[in-house]
Scaffold this motif. Structure first.
Motif, PDB file in Angstrom:
ATOM      1  N   ARG A  19       0.862  -1.186   0.000  1.00 53.11           N
ATOM      2  CA  ARG A  19       0.000   0.000   0.000  1.00 53.11           C
ATOM      3  C   ARG A  19       0.891   1.226   0.000  1.00 53.11           C
ATOM      4  N   CYS A  20       0.679   2.082  -0.984  1.00 51.25           N
ATOM      5  CA  CYS A  20       1.529   3.274  -1.086  1.00 51.25           C
ATOM      6  C   CYS A  20       0.753   4.423  -1.730  1.00 51.25           C
ATOM      7  N   ARG A  21       1.267   5.635  -1.569  1.00 52.85           N
ATOM      8  CA  ARG A  21       0.639   6.814  -2.186  1.00 52.85           C
ATOM      9  C   ARG A  21       0.950   6.894  -3.668  1.00 52.85           C
ATOM     10  N   GLY A  22       2.053   6.300  -4.063  1.00 51.64           N
ATOM     11  CA  GLY A  22       2.479   6.314  -5.461  1.00 51.64           C
ATOM     12  C   GLY A  22       3.696   5.424  -5.633  1.00 51.64           C
ATOM     13  N   ILE A  23       4.038   5.164  -6.871  1.00 51.09           N
ATOM     14  CA  ILE A  23       5.198   4.322  -7.171  1.00 51.09           C
ATOM     15  C   ILE A  23       6.457   5.182  -7.114  1.00 51.09           C
ATOM     16  N   THR A  24       7.270   4.902  -6.110  1.00 51.87           N
ATOM     17  CA  THR A  24       8.560   5.582  -5.977  1.00 51.87           C
ATOM     18  C   THR A  24       9.664   4.591  -6.313  1.00 51.87           C
ATOM     19  N   LYS A  28       9.301   0.521  -6.031  1.00 56.46           N
ATOM     20  CA  LYS A  28       9.644  -0.314  -7.186  1.00 56.46           C
ATOM     21  C   LYS A  28      10.733  -1.327  -6.809  1.00 56.46           C
TER      22      LYS A  28
END
Length: 158
Positions: A19-24, A28
């Protein structure tokens, strides 16, 4: 970042959810690391003569092209692969990397690298006499991959 493990004894198959706010870059890298752990345990279909074998990917030291065929080398055996090298490059987990026009190797089995700045370097593997050539074109990406692995292991030891 929090890491949480939930144990559910009744589930049919393990699942990893991120679960994350976006792909960093960090997310990755976690995805790649988990994927590599899962994929390296898979068995890979290889042939020798009329017999098909299912060899764990982690047992494979390298794939190489020889005489128009793709050979998979383990410490003690040589098998024939049904795929082209470029197909293997797309299929294999991140611990495998191309090191020359004719070779993909498993970085987990590297014993030594004999560096040669004017021509191909030589990579040797643990527990066997087998070696492969590392071309100058692939040298820098290869060294970067080994450095990533070293940094990853150093962080795990802290």
């Amino acid at each position: 970042m929090k890491i949480r493990i939930e144990i559910e004894e009744g589930i049919a198959e393990e699942e990893v959810v991120i679960r994350c706010r976006g792909i960093t870059k960090q997310i990755k890298a976690i995805q790649t690391a988990v994927s590599d752990v899962v994929n390296i345990a898979q068995k890979f279909p290889l042939c020798r003569g009329d017999t098909e074998y299912f060899v764990p990917l982690d047992d494979i030291l390298f794939f190489e092209t020889e005489g128009g065929e793709i050979h998979a080398h383990t410490r003690d055996e040589i098998y024939q692969a049904k795929y082209k090298l470029y197909e293997l490059e797309d299929m294999l987990p991140g611990v495998f990397m191309r090191v020359s026009k004719s070779t993909i190797l498993n970085i987990n089995h590297i014993y030594s690298v004999n560096r040669n700045l004017t021509s191909s370097s030589v990579v040797a593997f643990w527990g066997t006499h087998k070696q492969v050539f590392l071309s100058r074109y692939y040298y820098k990406p290869f060294i970067n991959k080994l450095e990533e692995k070293r940094v990853y292991h150093e962080r795990r030891l802290r």
